[in-house]
Design a protein around this motif. Structure first.
Motif, PDB file in Angstrom:
ATOM      1  N   LEU A  28      24.215  33.550  12.180  1.00  0.00           N
ATOM      2  CA  LEU A  28      23.120  34.045  12.914  1.00  0.00           C
ATOM      3  C   LEU A  28      24.095  35.755  12.624  1.00  0.00           C
ATOM      4  N   GLU A  29      25.020  35.849  13.065  1.00  0.00           N
ATOM      5  CA  GLU A  29      25.422  36.814  13.235  1.00  0.00           C
ATOM      6  C   GLU A  29      25.660  37.094  11.432  1.00  0.00           C
ATOM      7  N   HIS A  30      26.177  36.935  10.926  1.00  0.00           N
ATOM      8  CA  HIS A  30      25.441  37.410   9.779  1.00  0.00           C
ATOM      9  C   HIS A  30      24.559  37.670   9.474  1.00  0.00           C
ATOM     10  N   TRP A  31      23.796  36.450   9.309  1.00  0.00           N
ATOM     11  CA  TRP A  31      21.851  36.516   8.831  1.00  0.00           C
ATOM     12  C   TRP A  31      21.140  37.842   9.362  1.00  0.00           C
ATOM     13  N   ALA A  32      21.513  38.743  10.995  1.00  0.00           N
ATOM     14  CA  ALA A  32      20.519  38.601  11.865  1.00  0.00           C
ATOM     15  C   ALA A  32      20.982  40.472  11.136  1.00  0.00           C
ATOM     16  N   PRO A  33      21.975  41.029  10.957  1.00  0.00           N
ATOM     17  CA  PRO A  33      21.807  42.551  11.210  1.00  0.00           C
ATOM     18  C   PRO A  33      21.067  42.574   8.969  1.00  0.00           C
ATOM     19  N   ARG A  34      21.440  41.647   7.774  1.00  0.00           N
ATOM     20  CA  ARG A  34      21.277  41.870   6.840  1.00  0.00           C
ATOM     21  C   ARG A  34      19.303  41.756   6.786  1.00  0.00           C
ATOM     22  N   HIS A  35      18.767  41.475   7.983  1.00  0.00           N
ATOM     23  CA  HIS A  35      17.060  41.195   8.571  1.00  0.00           C
ATOM     24  C   HIS A  35      16.630  42.780   9.536  1.00  0.00           C
ATOM     25  N   GLY A  36      17.499  43.781   9.813  1.00  0.00           N
ATOM     26  CA  GLY A  36      16.673  44.090  10.471  1.00  0.00           C
ATOM     27  C   GLY A  36      16.639  44.024  12.081  1.00  0.00           C
ATOM     28  N   MET A  37      17.444  42.948  12.508  1.00  0.00           N
ATOM     29  CA  MET A  37      17.275  42.131  14.065  1.00  0.00           C
ATOM     30  C   MET A  37      19.411  42.224  14.631  1.00  0.00           C
ATOM     31  N   THR A  38      18.712  42.000  16.094  1.00  0.00           N
ATOM     32  CA  THR A  38      19.622  41.896  17.037  1.00  0.00           C
ATOM     33  C   THR A  38      20.749  40.552  16.762  1.00  0.00           C
ATOM     34  N   VAL A  39      21.283  39.976  17.079  1.00  0.00           N
ATOM     35  CA  VAL A  39      21.372  38.300  17.241  1.00  0.00           C
ATOM     36  C   VAL A  39      19.961  37.298  18.157  1.00  0.00           C
ATOM     37  N   GLU A  40      20.598  37.626  19.356  1.00  0.00           N
ATOM     38  CA  GLU A  40      19.308  37.570  20.229  1.00  0.00           C
ATOM     39  C   GLU A  40      17.383  37.208  19.985  1.00  0.00           C
ATOM     40  N   GLU A  41      17.591  38.449  18.709  1.00  0.00           N
ATOM     41  CA  GLU A  41      15.972  38.382  18.325  1.00  0.00           C
ATOM     42  C   GLU A  41      16.244  37.527  17.660  1.00  0.00           C
ATOM     43  N   ALA A  42      16.932  37.072  16.598  1.00  0.00           N
ATOM     44  CA  ALA A  42      17.062  35.914  15.428  1.00  0.00           C
ATOM     45  C   ALA A  42      16.601  34.506  16.480  1.00  0.00           C
TER      46      ALA A  42
END
Length: 256
Positions: free
Chosen positions: A193-207
């Motif tokens: 999630l830490e890698h995925w979230a920034p690439r989709h414009g959201m924070t880890v918490e949002e993911a």
């Protein structure tokens, strides 16, 4: 506490680590198997803090000789095997059309064939102890999807393999079941999630809020919750349960 011994694979992190620590309350000796020795040492400290003995075996179960080595070292140290929990195995989450032959082979080698070989090697000792085996599959065994083709295929194979071992175990006195965890928050999942979230414009918490909602569940599961189910399955209370596939998924699977 009886002089019983359990082998836990994948014991360096996630569900494997949580299960080993939980079993330290019920077993006198824990054999901790994984590739990362430093992480195994941390698990061993937690196990021994509860009064159980531990043996660290830092081997790659994808290697054909590893299973024999694990059982040999276990019997040399403790003289018995009462339970085997096959938890090791990370399968790449790659789309069906993008998955290479090497990635397929790597996924099969550890999670499927590593567990198969280890169970066969441990079987005589398990038969003598009238012991128990748990395989770890997953919900993708029931509903495989293109983006997770290898995960679903290998998990389905593990579930079928567990059924076959359970059938043999009826005559040999060895209990075999499989556990299908749903989305569990482990270190590996958080790293993803830490890698995925920034690439989709959201924070880890949002993911972390988005994925459970899309799965139709209230929250991610905890490794410790799966560990409690594992502990039940290798306990005397579950002795008549064999050949079962148990889902623990927060309600992710909606089918009957």
């Amino acid at each position: 506490m009886s002089p019983s011994t359990a082998i836990v694979t994948g014991a360096s992190q996630g569900i494997g680590r949580a299960t080993a620590i939980r079993l330290a309350r019920d077993f006198a000796s824990l054999v901790l198997v994984a590739r990362n020795r430093d992480h195994l040492l941390e698990t061993a400290d937690a196990v021994e803090a509860q009064g159980a003995k531990s043996l660290i075996i830092d081997l790659d179960l994808a290697e054909k000789a590893a299973a024999k080595a694990v059982v040999g070292q276990t019997l040399a140290a403790f003289g018995r095997v009462d339970a085997l929990l096959n938890i090791a195995g990370a399968v790449p989450q790659v789309d069906l059309f993008d998955m290479t032959d090497e990635q397929w082979d790597d996924g099969m080698a550890l999670k499927l064939h590593g567990a198969r070989r280890l169970t066969i090697q441990a079987w005589p000792a398990l038969k003598q102890a009238k012991g128990a085996v748990v395989f770890t599959s997953g919900n993708s065994a029931i509903f495989p999807k293109a983006p997770y083709a290898a995960v679903g295929t290998i998990n389905a194979a593990i579930a079928a393999l567990a059924k076959a071992f359970a059938d043999r175990g009826i005559g040999d006195g060895v209990q075999v079941n499989s556990v299908l965890p749903g989305p569990v928050m482990t270190g590996r999942r958080r790293s993803y999630l830490e890698h995925w979230a920034p690439r989709h414009g959201m924070t880890v918490e949002e993911a972390m809020e988005r994925f459970p909602r899309e799965a139709g569940i209230a929250r991610y599961g905890a490794a410790e919750e799966i560990a409690e189910l594992m502990a039940f399955l290798v306990s005397p209370a579950a002795r008549w349960m064999t050949g079962s596939m148990l889902r623990m998924d927060g309600g992710e699977v909606k089918s009957v």
